[in-house]
Each structure stands twice: as C-alpha cells, then as structure tokens.
Design a protein around this motif. Structure first.
Motif, PDB file in Angstrom:
ATOM      1  N   TYR A  35      17.743 -24.596 -26.524  1.00 33.84           N
ATOM      2  CA  TYR A  35      17.480 -23.165 -26.560  1.00 33.84           C
ATOM      3  C   TYR A  35      15.981 -22.938 -26.381  1.00 33.84           C
ATOM      4  O   TYR A  35      15.156 -23.749 -26.782  1.00 33.84           O
ATOM      5  CB  TYR A  35      17.902 -22.554 -27.902  1.00 33.84           C
ATOM      6  CG  TYR A  35      19.373 -22.216 -28.047  1.00 33.84           C
ATOM      7  CD1 TYR A  35      20.303 -23.189 -28.417  1.00 33.84           C
ATOM      8  CD2 TYR A  35      19.826 -20.908 -27.854  1.00 33.84           C
ATOM      9  CE1 TYR A  35      21.643 -22.870 -28.569  1.00 33.84           C
ATOM     10  CE2 TYR A  35      21.162 -20.580 -28.012  1.00 33.84           C
ATOM     11  CZ  TYR A  35      22.066 -21.564 -28.368  1.00 33.84           C
ATOM     12  OH  TYR A  35      23.396 -21.240 -28.524  1.00 33.84           O
ATOM     13  N   GLN A  37      13.033 -20.099 -27.404  1.00 30.96           N
ATOM     14  CA  GLN A  37      12.775 -18.935 -28.248  1.00 30.96           C
ATOM     15  C   GLN A  37      11.361 -18.434 -28.009  1.00 30.96           C
ATOM     16  O   GLN A  37      10.377 -19.095 -28.365  1.00 30.96           O
ATOM     17  CB  GLN A  37      12.966 -19.285 -29.732  1.00 30.96           C
ATOM     18  CG  GLN A  37      12.829 -18.086 -30.656  1.00 30.96           C
ATOM     19  CD  GLN A  37      13.114 -18.424 -32.104  1.00 30.96           C
ATOM     20  OE1 GLN A  37      12.977 -19.557 -32.536  1.00 30.96           O
ATOM     21  NE2 GLN A  37      13.520 -17.425 -32.879  1.00 30.96           N
ATOM     22  N   GLN A  41      11.577 -13.101 -30.621  1.00 26.24           N
ATOM     23  CA  GLN A  41      12.911 -12.905 -30.062  1.00 26.24           C
ATOM     24  C   GLN A  41      13.882 -13.957 -30.583  1.00 26.24           C
ATOM     25  O   GLN A  41      13.489 -14.936 -31.225  1.00 26.24           O
ATOM     26  CB  GLN A  41      12.852 -12.962 -28.533  1.00 26.24           C
ATOM     27  CG  GLN A  41      11.985 -11.887 -27.908  1.00 26.24           C
ATOM     28  CD  GLN A  41      12.033 -11.925 -26.388  1.00 26.24           C
ATOM     29  OE1 GLN A  41      12.931 -12.499 -25.795  1.00 26.24           O
ATOM     30  NE2 GLN A  41      11.055 -11.284 -25.764  1.00 26.24           N
ATOM     31  N   GLY A  42      15.158 -13.749 -30.308  1.00 27.65           N
ATOM     32  CA  GLY A  42      16.157 -14.729 -30.678  1.00 27.65           C
ATOM     33  C   GLY A  42      16.226 -15.863 -29.676  1.00 27.65           C
ATOM     34  O   GLY A  42      15.806 -15.704 -28.523  1.00 27.65           O
ATOM     35  N   PRO A  43      16.737 -17.004 -30.090  1.00 31.96           N
ATOM     36  CA  PRO A  43      16.876 -18.127 -29.160  1.00 31.96           C
ATOM     37  C   PRO A  43      17.836 -17.792 -28.015  1.00 31.96           C
ATOM     38  O   PRO A  43      18.845 -17.112 -28.221  1.00 31.96           O
ATOM     39  CB  PRO A  43      17.463 -19.244 -30.038  1.00 31.96           C
ATOM     40  CG  PRO A  43      17.135 -18.855 -31.442  1.00 31.96           C
ATOM     41  CD  PRO A  43      17.164 -17.364 -31.445  1.00 31.96           C
ATOM     42  N   LEU A  45      20.054 -19.670 -24.851  1.00 25.87           N
ATOM     43  CA  LEU A  45      20.542 -20.962 -24.392  1.00 25.87           C
ATOM     44  C   LEU A  45      20.023 -21.282 -22.995  1.00 25.87           C
ATOM     45  O   LEU A  45      20.113 -20.468 -22.076  1.00 25.87           O
ATOM     46  CB  LEU A  45      22.069 -20.960 -24.370  1.00 25.87           C
ATOM     47  CG  LEU A  45      22.719 -22.279 -23.954  1.00 25.87           C
ATOM     48  CD1 LEU A  45      22.489 -23.346 -25.025  1.00 25.87           C
ATOM     49  CD2 LEU A  45      24.207 -22.101 -23.685  1.00 25.87           C
ATOM     50  N   GLN A  59      21.740 -20.383 -17.466  1.00 21.03           N
ATOM     51  CA  GLN A  59      20.460 -19.725 -17.730  1.00 21.03           C
ATOM     52  C   GLN A  59      19.268 -20.672 -17.554  1.00 21.03           C
ATOM     53  O   GLN A  59      18.151 -20.306 -17.916  1.00 21.03           O
ATOM     54  CB  GLN A  59      20.465 -19.143 -19.147  1.00 21.03           C
ATOM     55  CG  GLN A  59      21.557 -18.114 -19.407  1.00 21.03           C
ATOM     56  CD  GLN A  59      21.460 -16.938 -18.453  1.00 21.03           C
ATOM     57  OE1 GLN A  59      20.400 -16.359 -18.270  1.00 21.03           O
ATOM     58  NE2 GLN A  59      22.578 -16.586 -17.828  1.00 21.03           N
ATOM     59  N   MET A  89       8.923 -21.583 -27.970  1.00 21.84           N
ATOM     60  CA  MET A  89       9.444 -22.663 -28.793  1.00 21.84           C
ATOM     61  C   MET A  89      10.713 -23.171 -28.115  1.00 21.84           C
ATOM     62  O   MET A  89      11.599 -22.375 -27.776  1.00 21.84           O
ATOM     63  CB  MET A  89       9.769 -22.159 -30.194  1.00 21.84           C
ATOM     64  CG  MET A  89      10.411 -23.203 -31.091  1.00 21.84           C
ATOM     65  SD  MET A  89       9.221 -24.389 -31.716  1.00 21.84           S
ATOM     66  CE  MET A  89       8.613 -23.452 -33.137  1.00 21.84           C
ATOM     67  N   LEU A  91      13.948 -25.289 -28.701  1.00 22.18           N
ATOM     68  CA  LEU A  91      14.766 -25.758 -29.812  1.00 22.18           C
ATOM     69  C   LEU A  91      15.941 -26.571 -29.299  1.00 22.18           C
ATOM     70  O   LEU A  91      16.616 -26.183 -28.352  1.00 22.18           O
ATOM     71  CB  LEU A  91      15.300 -24.564 -30.606  1.00 22.18           C
ATOM     72  CG  LEU A  91      14.284 -23.726 -31.371  1.00 22.18           C
ATOM     73  CD1 LEU A  91      14.875 -22.370 -31.720  1.00 22.18           C
ATOM     74  CD2 LEU A  91      13.822 -24.448 -32.621  1.00 22.18           C
ATOM     75  N   PHE A 106      19.977 -27.117 -35.953  1.00 22.13           N
ATOM     76  CA  PHE A 106      18.776 -27.060 -35.134  1.00 22.13           C
ATOM     77  C   PHE A 106      17.702 -28.013 -35.628  1.00 22.13           C
ATOM     78  O   PHE A 106      17.553 -28.240 -36.837  1.00 22.13           O
ATOM     79  CB  PHE A 106      18.179 -25.644 -35.150  1.00 22.13           C
ATOM     80  CG  PHE A 106      18.901 -24.662 -34.275  1.00 22.13           C
ATOM     81  CD1 PHE A 106      19.999 -23.968 -34.759  1.00 22.13           C
ATOM     82  CD2 PHE A 106      18.481 -24.421 -32.978  1.00 22.13           C
ATOM     83  CE1 PHE A 106      20.677 -23.055 -33.958  1.00 22.13           C
ATOM     84  CE2 PHE A 106      19.138 -23.511 -32.173  1.00 22.13           C
ATOM     85  CZ  PHE A 106      20.238 -22.833 -32.663  1.00 22.13           C
ATOM     86  N   ASN A 108      13.384 -28.637 -35.546  1.00 24.98           N
ATOM     87  CA  ASN A 108      12.287 -27.715 -35.806  1.00 24.98           C
ATOM     88  C   ASN A 108      11.506 -27.336 -34.550  1.00 24.98           C
ATOM     89  O   ASN A 108      10.517 -26.622 -34.637  1.00 24.98           O
ATOM     90  CB  ASN A 108      11.347 -28.288 -36.855  1.00 24.98           C
ATOM     91  CG  ASN A 108      11.976 -28.237 -38.236  1.00 24.98           C
ATOM     92  OD1 ASN A 108      12.736 -27.326 -38.546  1.00 24.98           O
ATOM     93  ND2 ASN A 108      11.677 -29.235 -39.053  1.00 24.98           N
TER      94      ASN A 108
END
Lengths: 115, 113
Positions: A35, A37, A41-43, A45, A59, A89, A91, A106, A108
């Motif tokens: 993912y 991020q 915002q949200g993660p 995929l 994506q 980030m 993830l 997940f 870190n």
C-alpha cells in the motif's frame, strides 16, 4: 507476536534515481499487499500477491513501479525512476487467506522522500 | 475505485468523553467491515471488525454499529483516553475474494487530558 518486517525504515533519494523496498510477511501468510499512504490520507493498494502470483495490480503505475515475490515469501517493490510525487509511506501487509474477512497485518512502513 | 466516505476528518474529545466516527461505503455484498487504528510512525493495526449479520459489536471501550440498509458503519469509543489519540480508518472490502480493503481518508482523534 509475529510482525511484518520492512526495510529500510527511511529512504531519501533524488528524482530520477531508482529505489527499492523490502518486505518480509508473517510466516505462513500467503497473501501480501503493498500500500502507499500519502501524508494525511488513507492507504491505497498498489499490488496484491497470492503466494508468488499477482492478484491485483490495477493501481500500480507500471511504467515506473514493479513488484515481485519470487518464492512466495518476501517481496520487493521498486520504483525507477523516482518522481517527486512518489514521496509517501510505503506499507506492506500480509494476511492468512486473502479473503474478505481475513485481517491485514501491517509493517511500520518505509518513508520515502524524493528530492 | 469504490468510494469510502469517512467523517469527521478530525475530532477533539475530552478525556472520558465519547468519540464517534462514521463510514459510508458503496458495496453491500461483503461480510467484513473493519476499523484500523494508526499511531504516528506506525502501520495501521486492526482495532475491531463486524460482520453484517449483526448490528453491533462491542470490545471493551470500542463498539461498531452497523446499518446495512444505509450502507454505513460507525466506531464509538467510550470513555476516551489520551492513549486513544491516533488516526482511525474504516476499510470496507473492495473485493469479495481477494481481501483487498478500501481505506477511508482517516479521522484524526485527539483526546485531551
């Protein structure tokens, strides 16, 4: 408790350079996700693996991003060339089944900064 | 890409108060609706999840309320504590057979002592 391992923790790279991230999922987890991020915002995929096969990479910006999970265990996500907008980030997550009701675990993350 | 609408974007609550975060989703075909909690510098972690055959699930101070007809589910944090200060994401499934989750934009919760 078992954890998803990711490295490096932080990465600073210049625009147009190549960068790679590594993920080691929880032992026995067949499904692995990458993912992205963006701050605040949200993660989202990027790619999903079931064992060594890609299940969903709709994506993933395939002109510059690639991902592999050659032996169905650990995985590498690569960006070449990196762009300023890739700062985010990254993830990695894993789950036992990859089914709709299987929790994602997940790591870190790797914080990427592109200058 | 399916849409997930989460609200509010941020929330400030006094210690001991109730925090409520809402999530609206599109697809009703699935059987798993989770909330994830994320602390700064960490990856998200599953907090609590519900199946649509029940309207409410409680785990300690955390409760999910689910309204299938309205396509909404909510997270309630009772007796909010400063340690609950984090970002919360609803993450309904984006696919019935791959485990893909669609994360909301997140709600940043600050619990003041």
């Amino acid at each position: 408790e078992a954890e998803v391992a990711q490295s490096p923790r932080y990465k600073i790279t210049e625009k147009s350079q190549a960068v790679a991230f590594w993920c080691d999922p929880i032992s026995g987890h067949a499904t692995l996700y990458w993912y992205r991020q963006i701050l605040g915002q949200g993660p989202e995929l990027l790619v999903q693996f079931q064992d060594e096969s890609v299940v969903d990479d709709s994506q993933l910006p395939k002109d510059r991003f690639s991902a592999e999970r050659l032996k169905g265990v650990d995985s590498t996500l690569k960006i070449q060339p990196a762009e300023l907008g890739d700062s985010a980030m990254y993830l990695c997550a894993s789950s036992e089944q990859g089914a709709g009701n299987s929790p994602l675990h997940f790591g870190n993350g790797t914080r990427l900064t592109v200058t | 890409q399916q849409q997930v609408k989460q609200s509010p974007q941020s929330l400030i609550v006094q210690k001991g108060g109730i925090s409520i975060i809402n999530c609206a989703y599109e697809n009703t075909a699935f059987d798993y609706f989770p909330w994830y909690q994320q602390f700064p510098g960490k990856g998200p972690a599953l907090l609590i999840a519900i199946r649509p055959d029940v309207s409410e699930k409680k785990e300690g101070r955390f409760t999910i309320s689910f309204n299938k007809s309205a396509k909404q589910f909510s997270l309630h944090i009772m007796d909010s504590q400063p340690g609950d200060s984090a970002t919360y994401f609803c993450a309904p499934p984006g696919s019935s057979n791959t485990g893909k989750l669609i994360f909301g934009q997140g709600t940043t919760l600050q619990v003041k002592p």
